[in-house]
Scaffold this active site. Structure first.
Site, short mmCIF file in Angstrom:
data_model
loop_
_atom_site.label_atom_id
_atom_site.label_comp_id
_atom_site.label_asym_id
_atom_site.label_seq_id
_atom_site.Cartn_x
_atom_site.Cartn_y
_atom_site.Cartn_z
N GLU A 185 11.02 21.96 59.16
CA GLU A 185 10.55 20.95 58.21
C GLU A 185 11.71 20.34 57.42
O GLU A 185 11.76 19.14 57.18
CB GLU A 185 9.52 21.57 57.26
CG GLU A 185 8.86 20.55 56.36
CD GLU A 185 7.74 21.16 55.53
OE1 GLU A 185 7.17 20.41 54.73
OE2 GLU A 185 7.45 22.35 55.68
N ARG A 242 8.15 38.90 63.94
CA ARG A 242 6.84 39.54 64.13
C ARG A 242 6.38 39.51 65.58
O ARG A 242 5.57 40.34 65.98
CB ARG A 242 5.81 38.91 63.18
CG ARG A 242 6.08 39.24 61.71
CD ARG A 242 5.08 38.61 60.78
NE ARG A 242 4.98 37.18 60.93
CZ ARG A 242 5.58 36.29 60.16
NH1 ARG A 242 6.33 36.68 59.15
NH2 ARG A 242 5.43 35.01 60.38
#
Length: 183
Positions: A103, A66
């Site tokens: 993560e 994006r």
């Protein structure tokens, strides 16, 4: 015009929140409506340009995917080139890359090995700053190729996740247009 400013409430209204995506407890900030609104998208790019000019960049580094949307439009506005920062295996030529922590695991960002000819002041652009891992990796990539990080620019900041503060602690100037509480 920074994230704390009410001057960007019109743009913030074009960003919808989708609860529990991609997992329960996450408030996903969806820029699709902003992209679909021609005047809103144009105004977003204009306001990003206002924030970018004092950083005096020579080149815009756009973070996949994006970040390409806002970075390329901003580069056109500022009459600058675009340095695409891609995920592993997306570029056809010789690349240089940086691994970074996620993560659950790691990922890698790459650029063509000969695309950045120093000295160049590079402005990193992405749609959203969360934990800052992707942008920290991009900054490292720019620096190991001899570039100087002029700053980092975002449409959305999620301050509770600490990414903008992490970048500032690393000496990177950070600007964004809007901030959302939560994550």
């Amino acid at each position: 015009m920074s994230a704390g400013s009410d001057a960007n409430a019109d743009l913030k209204a074009l960003i919808r929140t989708i609860p529990d995506f991609p997992q329960p407890g996450i408030q996903f900030r969806d820029i699709t409506a902003l992209l679909l609104d021609g005047p809103g998208f144009a105004e977003t790019v204009d306001r990003l340009a206002v924030l970018a000019r004092p950083m005096a960049p020579d080149l815009i580094a756009c973070v996949e995917a994006r970040g390409f949307l806002f970075g390329a439009a901003l580069a056109k506005e500022l009459k600058l080139g675009v340095l695409p920062i891609r995920k592993r295996g997306k570029l056809p030529g010789q690349t240089v890359g940086v691994d970074y922590a996620l993560e659950y695991g790691t990922d890698r960002l790459e650029m063509h090995a000969h695309d950045l000819i120093p000295p160049r002041r590079v402005l990193i652009v992405d749609d959203l700053i969360a934990t800052g891992g992707t942008v920290m990796a991009t900054a490292e990539l720019v620096r190991i190729q001899g570039g100087e990080v002029a700053g980092a620019l975002f449409v959305v900041d999620l301050p509770e996740l600490g990414g903008a503060d992490r970048l500032r602690q690393a000496g990177i100037t950070v600007e964004s247009l809007v901030a959302f509480d939560g994550h």
